[in-house]
Structures are given as structure tokens and as C-alpha cells.
Design an enzyme around this catalytic site. Structure first.
Site, short mmCIF file in Angstrom:
data_model
loop_
_atom_site.label_atom_id
_atom_site.label_comp_id
_atom_site.label_asym_id
_atom_site.label_seq_id
_atom_site.Cartn_x
_atom_site.Cartn_y
_atom_site.Cartn_z
CB ILE A 92 -1.01 0.03 1.17
CG1 ILE A 92 -0.30 0.02 2.52
CG2 ILE A 92 -1.97 -1.13 1.08
CD1 ILE A 92 -1.24 0.18 3.70
CE1 TYR B 244 1.74 -4.56 11.97
CE2 TYR B 244 -0.51 -5.19 12.52
CZ TYR B 244 0.38 -4.55 11.69
OH TYR B 244 -0.08 -3.88 10.58
CE LYS C 286 0.78 -0.66 13.09
NZ LYS C 286 1.11 0.08 11.85
#
Length: 318
Positions: A48, A202, A206
Site C-alpha cells: 500500500i 504488532y 498499532k
């Protein structure tokens, strides 16, 4: 035979329902042009990040691909220049797992680039190991590296305002936790580096992205810089390469059916970077090109402030 046909038809209907109701993302409809503007996209040699950089280049921006791998990033820059017709797409080396590399990148950028209008903190890892300074990889790269980078470039962003900082978080932030005593003792927010702990690390990183954006907005109130965090959608990208082989094999068929491609996954990032009129929503979290409420942990201003202060000490900014 009729039973099998009914079963197949039901499966197709279920797939269509799930895809359009849950997985299919909205598109950024902004027609903003960026000629004369400069954008940095971290981790933009693939996935992305590359799709985001390509869109910005097509709009006329000067785009800096801030990446660790020189060979892959230069190949990506070539692809983007060819597809966009924009020659102002360049690679600058940035290893977010090294504070020295982050500082060198910022120094080189500020010396050679007069503008910074959009900073997109896109890079992310879900892998074991430690950064150069000994922090857990997910916390060190996904949070601390971007925290340091943003702060080192903040003055230039303010000089070129109105400007934006966009940080890619994710839905998994809802499962994150911030354990400050553990961080102080372990230089990480998890205790081990098993597959489960890598996943939890992770999620924690975030959540850090969301809290960082919230506190950054508080500190930038009244300036010409706004900031946003976001969930890009459910995407199968190179991030999944860090998973074990058996998890990848289980993931691939499902991903092919349901997950967004990188272009689809870049839409909310682009929305936060380009959409006019969202400036009053600085510090907020977006998903599917729309404002989204985060969980209680992501709205805790006291934790956000403490995380900022701890991060300042850990990166030697304070």
C-alpha cells in the site's frame, strides 16, 4: 444435483455479502492536485505504500520513497515514474529500526528538500528481532522510528503549512495494550518473541500509532499541521511474509477471495492526506474513508501523553 446447486449458490451469495459488507473498501474521491508539493511515504517500495506513492505522483507531487532496501526502492521509483509520467519520484534511504538512520535521513532531507507538505508514516513490520537500539522490532519500527522521524521533520511541516501527518495504524489496535513497566524493563511491550507474542507486539504498536496521533494533534493545536491515523482495510501485503510458512499457506486462499489489493488498501491513507474539510478532525482515526471511533484505550489522553513523554526519552529527543 439440485442440492449441490443450492449449496453453491448459497456459498456465492455469502461470499458477495461478506465481500461487499465487510471487506470491500471505499475509494478516495478527492481531485486535489499536488504540483509544487512534496510528500514522504515510508515503506513505499511495495504494497500500500507503493500504491500511495503512485497516486501522489500522478497528482504531480514530488514523492520521496523513504525505504530501507535500496535495490527494491529504486526499482519501485522507476515503476512509479514510468506509470505516473512524473520524474520527481526519488529514493532516500531510511531504516526505521535505527535511530541513527532516522536522524541521517532527516538531516539529508532538511538539507536538500525545501518543502514537506505530506508525511505518510506507512511502514510496518510484524516480525521477531530487535532494533539497533535493542527495542522489540514492532514497537521500535512501527512506533519509535516514526515518532522520531515526525518530530525531526515537524518544523519543516509547520513552515510549509497547511500540511498533514498521516500514520497507518490498523483494526488490530483494538487488541493492543501499553504496559509501561514492561517497556522499562524489557524495551518492548511483550515478554517473548513467539508467533503469538509477535502478533501481540504488532497490535500494541498499532495502538501506539493511534495514541501518538492523538497526542500529536493536541500539541499541534492552533498550528497549520493536522494529523490522522487510520485502518487501511484488510489487505494481503508483504507484511504477511514475516508470518510462518504454514500461516501463509492458510492465509493465501482466504486473502485471494476477500482481502483488498494494495490500491484498495491505499484509499483511506489518500483520503486522510488529501480530503478537504477534515482539518477539524485532526488527531482522529479513520477507516473506509470515513471517521471511525476507536476503543477506550485509543482515546485515553493520559496514556497518550505518557507514551509521548516516554518515547521522547527513549529516542533522546528530551
Amino acid at each position: 444435483m439440485s442440492a449441490l446447486l443450492c449449496l453453491a449458490a448459497g456459498a456465492v451469495c455469502l461470499y458477495v455479502l461478506l465481500y461487499y459488507a465487510v471487506f470491500r473498501g471505499a475509494s478516495c474521491s478527492s481531485s486535489v492536485r499536488l504540483r509544487g508539493k512534496t510528500a514522504i511515504v515510508t515503506g513505499s517500495n511495495t504494497g500500500i505504500g507503493k500504491a500511495t506513492a503512485l497516486d501522489l505522483a500522478k497528482r504531480g507531487a514530488r514523492v520521496i520513497l523513504a525505504c530501507r532496501d535500496k535495490e527494491k526502492a529504486e526499482a519501485a521509483a522507476f515503476d512509479i515514474r514510468r506509470e505516473s509520467g512524473n520524474t520527481q519520484v526519488v529514493f532516500m534511504q531510511l531504516d526505521l529500526s535505527s535511530f541513527k538512520s532516522v536522524r541521517n535521513f532527516a538531516e539529508n532531507f532538511l538539507k536538500n528538500e525545501p518543502r514537506l507538505d505530506i508525511l505518510i508514516n506507512n511502514a510496518g513490520v510484524m516480525s521477531p528481532g530487535r532494533t539497533k537500539e535493542g527495542f522489540g522490532m514492532a514497537f521500535g519500527v512501527n512506533h519509535l522510528g516514526h515518532f522520531l522521524l515526525t518530530n525531526l521533520l515537524l518544523e519543516r511541516l509547520q513552515q510549509c503549512g497547511p500540511s498533514r501527518v498521516v500514520t497507518v495504524s490498523g483494526l488490530l489496535q483494538r487488541f493492543g495494550n501499553i504496559d509501561f513497566p514492561l517497556l522499562a524493563s524489557n524495551k518492548d511491550l511483550v515478554t517473548d518473541q513467539s508467533t503469538w507474542h509477535n502478533f501481540q507486539a504488532y497490535c500494541n504498536s498499532k495502538l501506539c500509532n493511534v495514541l501518538f496521533t492523538r497526542e500529536l494533534a493536541n500539541r499541534l493545536e492552533g498550528t497549520s499541521v493536522t494529523c490522522y491515523s487510520l485502518h487501511p482495510g484488510v489487505i494481503y501485503t508483504d507484511l504477511c511474509r514475516s508470518m510462518s510458512l504454514w500461516l501463509q499457506l492458510l492465509m493465501i486462499p482466504f486473502a485471494k477471495l476477500f482481502f483488498l489489493d494494495p490500491e484498495g488498501g491505499s484509499q483511506t491513507t489518500l483520503y486522510c492526506a488529501l480530503q478537504e474539510g477534515i482539518e477539524p478532525l485532526s488527531g482522529r482515526y479513520f477507516s473506509n474513508c470515513a471517521l471511525q471511533q476507536v476503543g477506550a484505550k485509543g482515546r485515553d489522553d493520559a496514556v497518550a501523553k505518557k507514551l509521548w513523554e516516554v518515547s521522547e526519552r527513549l529516542t533522546s529527543l528530551s
